[in-house]
Structure formats: structure tokens, C-alpha cells
Design an enzyme around this catalytic site. Structure first.
Site, short mmCIF file in Angstrom:
data_model
loop_
_atom_site.label_atom_id
_atom_site.label_comp_id
_atom_site.label_asym_id
_atom_site.label_seq_id
_atom_site.Cartn_x
_atom_site.Cartn_y
_atom_site.Cartn_z
N GLU A 9 -1.46 -1.57 -5.75
CA GLU A 9 -2.69 -0.92 -5.28
C GLU A 9 -2.82 0.50 -5.85
O GLU A 9 -2.30 1.43 -5.26
CB GLU A 9 -2.70 -0.88 -3.75
CG GLU A 9 -2.66 -2.25 -3.08
CD GLU A 9 -2.70 -2.16 -1.57
OE1 GLU A 9 -3.21 -1.16 -1.01
OE2 GLU A 9 -2.21 -3.09 -0.92
N TRP A 18 -3.87 -10.13 6.94
CA TRP A 18 -2.87 -9.06 7.06
C TRP A 18 -2.96 -8.53 8.49
O TRP A 18 -4.00 -7.99 8.86
CB TRP A 18 -3.14 -7.94 6.05
CG TRP A 18 -2.18 -6.80 6.27
CD1 TRP A 18 -2.36 -5.70 7.07
CD2 TRP A 18 -0.88 -6.66 5.69
NE1 TRP A 18 -1.24 -4.90 7.05
CE2 TRP A 18 -0.32 -5.47 6.20
CE3 TRP A 18 -0.13 -7.44 4.80
CZ2 TRP A 18 0.95 -5.02 5.85
CZ3 TRP A 18 1.14 -6.99 4.45
CH2 TRP A 18 1.67 -5.80 4.96
N TYR A 28 -6.52 -6.25 12.26
CA TYR A 28 -6.49 -4.89 12.78
C TYR A 28 -7.87 -4.30 12.61
O TYR A 28 -8.74 -4.87 11.93
CB TYR A 28 -5.45 -4.03 12.06
CG TYR A 28 -5.75 -3.82 10.59
CD1 TYR A 28 -6.44 -2.69 10.16
CD2 TYR A 28 -5.38 -4.76 9.63
CE1 TYR A 28 -6.75 -2.50 8.82
CE2 TYR A 28 -5.68 -4.59 8.30
CZ TYR A 28 -6.37 -3.45 7.89
OH TYR A 28 -6.68 -3.28 6.57
N GLY A 53 0.78 -1.22 0.00
CA GLY A 53 0.00 0.00 0.00
C GLY A 53 0.81 1.28 0.00
O GLY A 53 0.31 2.33 -0.39
#
Length: 367
Positions: free
Chosen positions: A140, A347, A258, A99
Site C-alpha cells: 500500500e 477485513w 469496521y 497498511g
């Protein structure tokens, strides 16, 4: 007796087809390790996974070659041997991009055959020298039809190069995967489905980051499996990929280890889609599952599991956190199995809390 056998076979036929369809495939129960997290590779419980991604290698914009930052070279080069010390069967893939990588750099590289070749050849060389079992691309995101066409060319040429390298060297063929947007189109720009289907071993569908305080003014389920009345959900994304022509057994559903924390405008309005005034806890609102469990232990917030969207949240005073807890992870693994997907990925491993989510996923898959 023969008639009974025929009846049994008739009613078992769908099961037999399913078994034949899935036999010989290696399910994907995977996670990424992020170098930026500083989580020690040696601490990864690789027994909980079939595949682990080492993230991230970089694209050198001057040479169009895949490189590894000097600070990461020791950990990357020993990644496979380290995780295989606990699980000799785990497969490792070198992930490229991420990212924080400029998407324009990947677009420029993919736009020309010569630069694509530099990228592909260097990726294979690096994967082999570091003993990875495959390669993973995290661009991305391609955001125009021109970029999507270039992306398709890159994948097609990459697959050809991997096949040729395996033939010439006699080594097992390197795996090739890609982390792609939650849907088969990136805001109406269609992915190159034929190239993806023919070139990739599987897709990691990034079914998360749906809501966050940086781009949504209300609280929301960051990785909703369902989201009635909207197209912002993991289920919608998976179905869009299947309807576009990607087989279910080439899809891995993404889980976030997360969540995101918002500041509520009104502490008494504390459900999903409640007005917020911005991030809480961290500047961007992003909090690891480990941080979330610590917040819960220290503050005793109200905890909610919403089975309609398949997401967890907790709140205390003006702090509201959306995330996946064990209930959400279990429901998502069941969804993966019921829909005959290839598997799941997370992730990232360093954000888990004493392997709570990883163990939940692994145990649910095995049950």
C-alpha cells in the site's frame, strides 16, 4: 418439437454462456485474520468462508526475504490446520505487507531483479513450510510509474516461479492474489494491467476507507457502494478495473468489518457529509463492528440505512458513526453476484460481532 427446442436454446444461450464462463471457477468468499487483533485463530468460523488470509508476514529490508515475526510463528505455522479443523475445504493464503508496512521497502525490493528473486523464493518456501495454499501481497501502495513498472515485474516473475515450483515438485500450484487500491489507478498512476491480469488469480479490491475523521472534515460513508457525483465508491472502482482490462471474474469486492466515528460540529446536522470537528470514541475514530454494536446497545442512537450510497450510520448527540451493517453487506453481495464478480472479502474476522456480518454475506451468497 425441434423448433421449440431451438427457441429454448436461443433464449437460454446467454445463461449457458454465463454458466460456461463461471463453471470450474471457485468463488471467493473470504476474510483476513489479523495477527495484531489478537483474535484467536481457533475461534474463526471457517465454515463461512472459502478462503482465509493470514496477515501479515513481513519484508526484511536487509535480506529482501519474507519473514514472520517470532511472536507470530506458532499461530502462522498452525493457521491452516487450525481453520481446516472446522472446514477441511477452506483455502488459506499467507498475506505479506499491510497498511503498516513501509511502502518504500517494497519499492526498493521490487526495483531490482536480484531482490525480487529473494522475495519470491522466500515467499514460496515459507508458504510451503507453513502449509498455505497461496500467497497474497498487500503493498500500500506503488505510487509512481516507476514503482508500478517494478510491481508488474514482481508479479510476472512471481507467477513464473510459482508455475516452475509446481512443475518441479508436483504439488498443486500456489494461489497468488493481491490487495489493490479501489481503482485501477492510484491517483492517476496506472497499475500494470497486463501483468496483473496474467499473473494474479484474483484482485482484492479495497473498496473502503473512503471517508474517515483523519482525512475528511465531514462525515461520510466509509465504504460506499455508490456515491453519486463522485469517483469515490466501490462501484466506480470495480468498473474502473473492468474497463482497464481486468475480467470481472478476477475481482473480489472488499467489505470493512469496521467503521469510523466522527464528532459532529452541530448535533442537529447529523446526516451524511455533515461538518465534524474530528474523531470520536477512539483517537483515530476507527471502531470495529463489534464496538459499534456495543455503542448502539448502550446508547440507543438513531440508526439509518442509506440505500442510495449503500451504507449505514448512527448518531447520538455529537457522536456519528459510519459503517456497514447487515443491510449494506447484503446489498453488496447481491451486487457481486449481479455483476459476475469472483466474490468478496472482508477485513477482518476479529472485528465482526458474533459472526453477524460474515453470516449475512454467506447466507446472501447462498440464497
Amino acid at each position: 418439437m425441434a423448433a421449440k427446442l431451438l427457441i429454448l436454446l436461443f433464449f437460454s444461450f446467454p445463461f449457458l454462456l454465463q454458466f460456461r464462463f463461471s463453471a470450474g471457477q471457485t468463488p471467493v468468499r473470504a476474510a483476513y485474520w489479523a495477527a495484531d487483533s489478537q483474535y484467536p485463530v481457533s475461534s474463526i468460523d471457517s465454515t463461512l468462508f472459502t478462503h482465509l488470509f493470514c496477515a501479515f508476514a513481513d519484508l526484511n529490508t536487509q535480506t529482501n526475504r519474507v519473514t514472520v515475526a517470532s511472536a507470530n510463528q506458532a499461530r502462522f505455522s498452525s493457521f491452516t490446520s487450525t481453520v481446516q479443523s472446522k472446514n477441511p475445504n477452506v483455502k488459506t493464503l499467507l498475506s505479506i505487507g499491510g497498511g503498516n508496512s513501509p511502502p518504500a521497502a517494497f519499492a526498493a525490493m521490487a526495483s531490482q531483479a536480484s531482490s525480487r528473486k529473494s522475495f519470491i523464493d522466500s515467499s514460496i518456501s515459507l508458504a510451503r513450510s507453513y502449509n498455505f495454499h497461496g500467497l497474497d501481497l498487500d503493498w500500500e501502495y506503488p505510487s509512481s510509474q516507476t514503482e508500478m513498472t517494478s510491481f508488474g515485474s514482481l508479479l510476472t516473475e512471481w507467477r513464473t516461479a510459482l508455475n516452475n515450483e509446481s512443475t518441479v515438485t508436483g504439488k498443486p500450484k500456489l494461489l497468488l492474489s493481491a490487495a489493490l487500491f479501489r481503482n485501477s489507478d492510484y491517483y492517476t498512476v496506472l497499475y500494470p494491467i497486463t501483468a496483473i491480469r496474467n499473473s494474479l488469480d484474483w484482485i482484492n479490491v479495497m473498496a473502503y476507507d473512503f471517508y474517515g475523521p483523519g482525512w475528511s472534515t465531514v462525515t461520510g460513508p466509509p465504504a460506499a457502494l455508490y456515491n453519486p457525483g463522485t469517483q469515490v465508491s466501490g462501484d466506480y472502482g470495480i468498473r474502473s478495473w473492468i474497463q482497464s482490462g481486468i475480467p470481472a471474474n478476477k475481482l473480489a469486492l472488499g467489505f470493512p468489518f469496521y467503521g469510523y466515528a466522527w464528532t459532529l460540529v452541530n448535533p442537529n446536522n447529523n446526516g451524511l457529509f455533515a461538518p465534524s470537528s474530528g474523531a470520536a470514541i477512539t483517537p483515530q475514530g476507527d471502531v470495529s463492528y463489534g464496538q459499534i454494536r456495543a455503542f448502539i446497545a448502550q446508547n440507543g442512537p438513531s440508526e439509518v440505512y442509506n440505500a442510495t450510497v449503500v451504507s449505514n450510520y448512527c448518531y447520538k448527540n455529537t457522536t456519528w458513526i459510519g459503517y456497514d451493517d447487515t443491510q449494506s453487506i447484503k446489498a453488496k453481495v447481491i451486487y457481486v453476484k449481479q455483476n459476475a464478480l469472483l466474490g468478496y472479502f472482508a477485513w477482518h474476522v476479529g472485528a465482526d460481532d458474533n459472526w453477524t456480518l460474515s453470516k449475512t454475506a454467506s447466507q446472501t451468497w447462498g440464497s
